[in-house]
Write a protein that holds these residues in place. Structure first.
Motif, short mmCIF file in Angstrom:
data_model
loop_
_atom_site.label_atom_id
_atom_site.label_comp_id
_atom_site.label_asym_id
_atom_site.label_seq_id
_atom_site.Cartn_x
_atom_site.Cartn_y
_atom_site.Cartn_z
N VAL A 80 0.87 -1.18 0.00
CA VAL A 80 0.00 0.00 0.00
C VAL A 80 0.91 1.23 0.00
N ILE A 81 0.81 2.01 -1.08
CA ILE A 81 1.66 3.19 -1.21
C ILE A 81 0.80 4.44 -1.04
N ALA A 82 1.27 5.40 -0.28
CA ALA A 82 0.55 6.67 -0.19
C ALA A 82 1.34 7.73 -0.94
N LEU A 83 0.66 8.43 -1.85
CA LEU A 83 1.26 9.59 -2.50
C LEU A 83 0.85 10.81 -1.68
N LEU A 84 1.85 11.50 -1.21
CA LEU A 84 1.62 12.61 -0.30
C LEU A 84 2.29 13.83 -0.90
N GLY A 85 1.69 15.00 -0.77
CA GLY A 85 2.36 16.18 -1.30
C GLY A 85 1.47 17.39 -1.18
N ASP A 242 -3.48 14.02 4.10
CA ASP A 242 -3.46 13.85 5.54
C ASP A 242 -2.34 12.90 5.96
N PRO A 243 -1.34 13.42 6.67
CA PRO A 243 -0.22 12.55 7.04
C PRO A 243 -0.66 11.38 7.91
N LEU A 244 -1.71 11.60 8.71
CA LEU A 244 -2.16 10.51 9.58
C LEU A 244 -2.73 9.37 8.74
N ASP A 245 -3.58 9.71 7.75
CA ASP A 245 -4.11 8.67 6.85
C ASP A 245 -2.95 7.92 6.21
N LEU A 282 4.86 18.50 7.94
CA LEU A 282 3.86 17.44 7.99
C LEU A 282 4.04 16.58 9.25
N VAL A 283 5.27 16.23 9.55
CA VAL A 283 5.50 15.34 10.68
C VAL A 283 5.81 16.12 11.97
N GLY A 284 5.70 17.46 11.87
CA GLY A 284 5.79 18.28 13.06
C GLY A 284 7.18 18.40 13.66
N LEU A 285 8.18 18.63 12.81
CA LEU A 285 9.55 18.82 13.31
C LEU A 285 10.14 20.11 12.76
N ASN A 286 11.04 20.71 13.51
CA ASN A 286 11.88 21.77 12.97
C ASN A 286 13.01 21.09 12.20
N LEU A 287 13.29 21.58 10.99
CA LEU A 287 14.31 20.93 10.15
C LEU A 287 15.28 21.97 9.62
N TYR A 288 16.57 21.65 9.67
CA TYR A 288 17.62 22.55 9.17
C TYR A 288 18.65 21.72 8.40
N LYS A 289 19.30 22.40 7.49
CA LYS A 289 20.37 21.74 6.75
C LYS A 289 21.69 22.43 7.06
N GLY A 290 22.76 21.69 7.15
CA GLY A 290 24.04 22.32 7.45
C GLY A 290 25.20 21.37 7.23
#
Ligand SMILES: Nc1ncnc2c1ncn2[C@@H]1O[C@H](COP(=O)(O)OP(=O)(O)OP(=O)(O)O)[C@@H](O)[C@H]1O
Length: 398
Positions: A80-85, A242-245, A282-290
């Protein structure tokens, strides 16, 4: 109504349904009139080269004006694949291409080894469940479900017997004689699922299947859908916002942004290692690149973050909003590590918490209790200090 639904209407799917039910002829694309081998329709799939590969193997390239979708999807039977975007990412276009409602500009589409690109939608072994289920209003639940097997060539009595079996599996036996207007949203959605499954599709497409349901019904239908998808032996592709779905229903998430796959993996992996701002949000995180050098990550955005992981080279760093502690004045006792001067950019309620958007040295989101927000006298424009413990951060290679 989504594009895919509109097309079903535009192509006269319902009138096709009536004639099919009454005369046993014809079938609308979206119900997956089933296997070309069974129907003996002499389609491309019959003559196309076959490989031994079971499941889905697709590269979907679709040009729509200035937008280009270019997405590769592979899945084994049972996946089962979910396409999310985000909006406009190309999820519906991908689903339409899989259903055969939108032609491929380039690429290929193979299902169980058979080339489907030139197989007309109504001859594809594909079932679709729409967001607003599009049941035939003049047919009972039983006849709605029987429609699929009828399109496969089953006799009326046999099709109805199969439909009764599916309704029973869906706990809908007592509603067999009900017309759609007498069904609740959740029941109607389950009838739509039964109708799609009754065709025994090799590819099941679900277009925002829970979006039209209220929160309570959604919970029930999600749980049932999960059970049915777990039993489904072919490939299922689900489109959702919906990320939960997505997390609950899918084995694998494929995240599409601007027509391209930006990340794919198990729900757990994606939730733990987001690689784009959209996914992090979507997953409720702060994200940074470095750039990591040991336990210190110099962010592309400027400041440094101290982490527990010891890495070198390009990395992502995340931390949850709940890991942030806010102070009105610079905390004297706290270590200088992961301490940033910020300004409140916005406040909103988030469950029983207050979610605070902060700008400044490091833009970030923090969650705190209503009492803490009141004590800190938070308001837009207020200066604030933010800290995060290194143990609350997570760094991984970019
Ligand atoms: N008929 C069309 N002609 C030209 N461009 C289109 C057409 N339909 C959609 N598009 C464009 O294709 C892109 C992808 O749209 P699509 O509906 O597939 O995205 P989506 O991810 O399903 O979005 P949403 O979540 O809002 O439904 C968008 O940029 C959209 O503007």
């Amino acid at each position: 109504m989504t594009d895919i639904d509109k097309t079903a209407h535009d192509t006269g799917a319902e009138s096709g349904a009536r004639s099919a039910t009454e005369s046993g002829a014809g079938s609308p694309a979206e119900f997956g009139a089933g296997s070309t081998t069974e129907s003996g329709a002499g389609s491309t799939a019959d003559t196309a080269a076959r490989s031994d590969r079971e499941g889905l193997d697709a590269r979907l390239v679709v040009d729509r004006g200035r937008f280009r979708l270019d997405v590769s999807l592979t899945a084994a039977p049972g996946d089962v694949i979910a396409l999310l975007g985000p909006n406009g990412a190309g999820k519906t276009t991908a689903l339409r291409a899989l259903a055969g409602l939108t032609p491929l500009t380039e690429g290929h589409l193979r299902l169980d080894g058979a080339e489907l690109d030139r197989t007309p939608p109504e001859l594809r072994p594909v079932g679709v469940v729409f967001q607003d289920y599009l049941l035939f209003p003049h047919l009972t639940a039983l006849d709605n479900v029987a429609f699929g097997p009828r399109c496969h060539g089953a006799g009326k009595a046999e099709a109805r017997a199969q439909a009764a079996g599916w309704l029973k599996r869906m706990d809908l036996a007592e509603h067999a004689d009900a017309k759609p207007r007498r069904l609740s949203g959740g029941q109607a959605q389950r009838v739509a699922l039964a109708r799609a499954l009754a065709t025994r599709p090799r590819l099941l497409l679900l277009d925002e299947p829970l979006a039209a349901l209220d929160a309570r019904t959604r919970l029930d239908v999600r749980a049932q859908l999960r059970r049915h998808l777990a039993d489904f032996e072919a490939v299922a592709v689900l489109v959702t916002h919906d990320p939960l779905d997505a997390m609950v229903l899918a084995d694998r998430l494929v995240v599409i942004e601007d027509g391209h796959v930006v990340q794919e993996g198990t729900p757990a992996d994606i939730a733990r290692h987001p690689r784009t701002d959209y996914i992090a949000h979507l997953v409720g995180l702060n994200l940074y690149k470095g750039e990591a050098g040991g336990h210190t990550v110099r962010l592309d955005a400027g400041p440094e973050i101290t982490t527990t992981e010891d890495l070198t080279g390009p990395v992502f760093v995340t931390f949850p909003p709940a890991a942030v502690t806010l102070y009105r004045d610079r905390p004297t006792g706290a270590s200088a590590r992961n301490l940033w001067q910020c300004e409140v950019a916005g406040l909103e309620t988030h469950g029983d918490q207050i979610r605070v958007a902060l700008t400044g040295t490091l833009p970030l989101t923090a969650d705190l209790t209503t009492a803490s927000a009141a004590e800190l006298g938070l308001h837009t424009g207020a200066p604030i200090w933010a800290t995060v413990k290194a143990t609350q951060t997570h760094a991984y290679p970019a």
